[in-house]
Every structure is written in structure tokens, then in C-alpha cells.
Design a protein around this motif. Structure first.
Motif, PDB file in Angstrom:
ATOM      1  N   CYS A  98       0.830  -1.216   0.000  1.00  0.00           N
ATOM      2  CA  CYS A  98       0.000   0.000   0.000  1.00  0.00           C
ATOM      3  C   CYS A  98       0.863   1.264   0.000  1.00  0.00           C
ATOM      4  CB  CYS A  98      -0.930  -0.022   1.205  1.00  0.00           C
ATOM      5  SG  CYS A  98      -2.190   1.268   1.145  1.00  0.00           S
ATOM      6  N   PRO A  99       1.487   1.578  -1.139  1.00  0.00           N
ATOM      7  CA  PRO A  99       2.349   2.768  -1.201  1.00  0.00           C
ATOM      8  C   PRO A  99       1.603   4.093  -1.039  1.00  0.00           C
ATOM      9  CG  PRO A  99       2.108   1.792  -3.381  1.00  0.00           C
ATOM     10  CD  PRO A  99       1.468   0.849  -2.397  1.00  0.00           C
ATOM     11  N   ALA A 100       0.279   4.068  -1.157  1.00  0.00           N
ATOM     12  CA  ALA A 100      -0.503   5.292  -0.952  1.00  0.00           C
ATOM     13  C   ALA A 100      -0.527   5.698   0.516  1.00  0.00           C
ATOM     14  CB  ALA A 100      -1.929   5.097  -1.462  1.00  0.00           C
ATOM     15  N   VAL A 101      -0.249   4.737   1.410  1.00  0.00           N
ATOM     16  CA  VAL A 101      -0.336   4.997   2.856  1.00  0.00           C
ATOM     17  C   VAL A 101       1.025   4.894   3.537  1.00  0.00           C
ATOM     18  CG1 VAL A 101      -1.332   4.176   5.033  1.00  0.00           C
ATOM     19  CG2 VAL A 101      -2.740   4.262   2.960  1.00  0.00           C
ATOM     20  N   PHE A 102       1.860   3.960   3.101  1.00  0.00           N
ATOM     21  CA  PHE A 102       3.133   3.708   3.780  1.00  0.00           C
ATOM     22  C   PHE A 102       4.323   4.155   2.937  1.00  0.00           C
ATOM     23  CE2 PHE A 102       0.046   0.596   5.298  1.00  0.00           C
ATOM     24  CZ  PHE A 102       0.111   0.830   6.668  1.00  0.00           C
ATOM     25  N   SER A 103       5.343   4.655   3.621  1.00  0.00           N
ATOM     26  CA  SER A 103       6.576   5.072   2.956  1.00  0.00           C
ATOM     27  C   SER A 103       7.734   4.894   3.930  1.00  0.00           C
ATOM     28  CB  SER A 103       6.471   6.534   2.516  1.00  0.00           C
ATOM     29  OG  SER A 103       6.325   7.372   3.650  1.00  0.00           O
ATOM     30  N   TRP A 104       8.949   5.086   3.420  1.00  0.00           N
ATOM     31  CA  TRP A 104      10.128   4.998   4.283  1.00  0.00           C
ATOM     32  C   TRP A 104      10.291   6.284   5.071  1.00  0.00           C
ATOM     33  CZ3 TRP A 104      11.608   0.358   5.014  1.00  0.00           C
ATOM     34  CH2 TRP A 104      11.583  -0.593   4.001  1.00  0.00           C
ATOM     35  N   GLY A 105      10.555   6.166   6.367  1.00  0.00           N
ATOM     36  CA  GLY A 105      10.812   7.311   7.225  1.00  0.00           C
ATOM     37  C   GLY A 105      12.294   7.629   7.266  1.00  0.00           C
ATOM     38  N   ASP A 106      12.650   8.677   7.973  1.00  0.00           N
ATOM     39  CA  ASP A 106      14.032   9.127   8.080  1.00  0.00           C
ATOM     40  C   ASP A 106      14.946   8.093   8.728  1.00  0.00           C
ATOM     41  OD1 ASP A 106      13.305  11.514   6.914  1.00  0.00           O
ATOM     42  OD2 ASP A 106      13.055  12.560   8.824  1.00  0.00           O
ATOM     43  N   GLU A 107      14.392   7.249   9.573  1.00  0.00           N
ATOM     44  CA  GLU A 107      15.188   6.251  10.285  1.00  0.00           C
ATOM     45  C   GLU A 107      15.322   4.945   9.503  1.00  0.00           C
ATOM     46  OE1 GLU A 107      16.692   7.000  13.295  1.00  0.00           O
ATOM     47  OE2 GLU A 107      15.935   9.006  12.877  1.00  0.00           O
ATOM     48  N   GLY A 108      14.814   4.912   8.270  1.00  0.00           N
ATOM     49  CA  GLY A 108      14.889   3.704   7.471  1.00  0.00           C
ATOM     50  C   GLY A 108      13.829   2.684   7.810  1.00  0.00           C
ATOM     51  N   LYS A 109      12.810   3.123   8.525  1.00  0.00           N
ATOM     52  CA  LYS A 109      11.697   2.243   8.878  1.00  0.00           C
ATOM     53  C   LYS A 109      10.430   2.796   8.234  1.00  0.00           C
ATOM     54  CE  LYS A 109      13.741   0.519  13.083  1.00  0.00           C
ATOM     55  NZ  LYS A 109      13.479   0.072  14.436  1.00  0.00           N
ATOM     56  N   ALA A 110       9.432   1.937   8.125  1.00  0.00           N
ATOM     57  CA  ALA A 110       8.178   2.342   7.502  1.00  0.00           C
ATOM     58  C   ALA A 110       7.443   3.358   8.371  1.00  0.00           C
ATOM     59  CB  ALA A 110       7.295   1.128   7.269  1.00  0.00           C
ATOM     60  N   GLN A 111       6.659   4.185   7.703  1.00  0.00           N
ATOM     61  CA  GLN A 111       5.789   5.131   8.399  1.00  0.00           C
ATOM     62  C   GLN A 111       4.482   5.223   7.622  1.00  0.00           C
ATOM     63  OE1 GLN A 111       7.891   8.864   8.365  1.00  0.00           O
ATOM     64  NE2 GLN A 111       7.409   9.279   6.235  1.00  0.00           N
ATOM     65  N   ALA A 112       3.418   5.571   8.318  1.00  0.00           N
ATOM     66  CA  ALA A 112       2.108   5.739   7.694  1.00  0.00           C
ATOM     67  C   ALA A 112       1.830   7.224   7.512  1.00  0.00           C
ATOM     68  CB  ALA A 112       1.025   5.109   8.561  1.00  0.00           C
ATOM     69  N   ILE A 113       0.962   7.533   6.555  1.00  0.00           N
ATOM     70  CA  ILE A 113       0.571   8.925   6.364  1.00  0.00           C
ATOM     71  C   ILE A 113      -0.137   9.417   7.620  1.00  0.00           C
ATOM     72  CG2 ILE A 113       0.368   8.748   3.846  1.00  0.00           C
ATOM     73  CD1 ILE A 113      -2.712   8.571   4.283  1.00  0.00           C
ATOM     74  N   GLU A 114      -0.093  10.716   7.824  1.00  0.00           N
ATOM     75  CA  GLU A 114      -0.831  11.298   8.941  1.00  0.00           C
ATOM     76  C   GLU A 114      -2.284  11.470   8.529  1.00  0.00           C
ATOM     77  OE1 GLU A 114       0.898  14.724  10.815  1.00  0.00           O
ATOM     78  OE2 GLU A 114       2.919  13.980  10.462  1.00  0.00           O
ATOM     79  N   GLY A 115      -3.168  11.309   9.474  1.00  0.00           N
ATOM     80  CA  GLY A 115      -4.583  11.493   9.192  1.00  0.00           C
ATOM     81  C   GLY A 115      -5.238  10.219   8.688  1.00  0.00           C
ATOM     82  N   GLU A 116      -6.410  10.390   8.142  1.00  0.00           N
ATOM     83  CA  GLU A 116      -7.224   9.268   7.693  1.00  0.00           C
ATOM     84  C   GLU A 116      -6.649   8.611   6.443  1.00  0.00           C
ATOM     85  OE1 GLU A 116     -10.197   7.941   8.924  1.00  0.00           O
ATOM     86  OE2 GLU A 116      -9.947   9.205  10.685  1.00  0.00           O
ATOM     87  N   VAL A 117      -6.735   7.298   6.412  1.00  0.00           N
ATOM     88  CA  VAL A 117      -6.373   6.550   5.212  1.00  0.00           C
ATOM     89  C   VAL A 117      -7.426   6.861   4.148  1.00  0.00           C
ATOM     90  CG1 VAL A 117      -6.206   4.229   4.236  1.00  0.00           C
ATOM     91  CG2 VAL A 117      -5.224   4.718   6.489  1.00  0.00           C
TER      92      VAL A 117
END
Length: 62
Positions: free
Chosen positions: A20-39
Motif C-alpha cells: 500500500c504505497p498510498a499509505v506507507f513510505s520509508w521514514g528518516d530512520e529507514g523504517k516504515a511510516q504511515a501517512i498522517e490522518g485518515e487513510v
């Protein structure tokens, strides 16, 4: 639906980003992060699939 990734549990496998690349991406620490707010409604099925398939259960629903 709001999601977040527990950074202590994430192992940087990238499965959620692939699912689900629309919601998850790589964060600054090299770990996954989710978008802020509602999916976005059109990404809810893929986001739920990512949550259910996370090998370390790092994806949580707020």
C-alpha cells in the motif's frame, strides 16, 4: 481509519510499502511510516491487508 507504525517493532521489511504505497513510505530512520490522518477510502483495503500481513505486527490502528 487511521494507522501508525510502531518504530520499535518495525524491521524495515518493506512489505507494507509494497502492499500500500498510498499509505506507507520509508521514514528518516529507514523504517516504515504511515501517512498522517485518515487513510484514503480508495486505499483502505490495501492498508488493512498491510496491517494484517505485517510480520511483526508493527502496524497499529489508532
Amino acid at each position: 481509519m487511521k494507522l501508525y507504525v510502531d518504530q520499535d517493532l518495525c524491521i524495515s521489511c518493506g512489505l507494507c510499502i509494497d502492499t500500500c504505497p498510498a499509505v506507507f513510505s520509508w521514514g528518516d530512520e529507514g523504517k516504515a511510516q504511515a501517512i498522517e490522518g485518515e487513510v484514503p477510502a480508495d486505499a483502505e483495503n490495501e492498508a488493512r491487508e498491510a496491517l494484517e500481513n505485517c510480520p511483526t505486527e508493527a502496524i497499529k490502528e489508532e
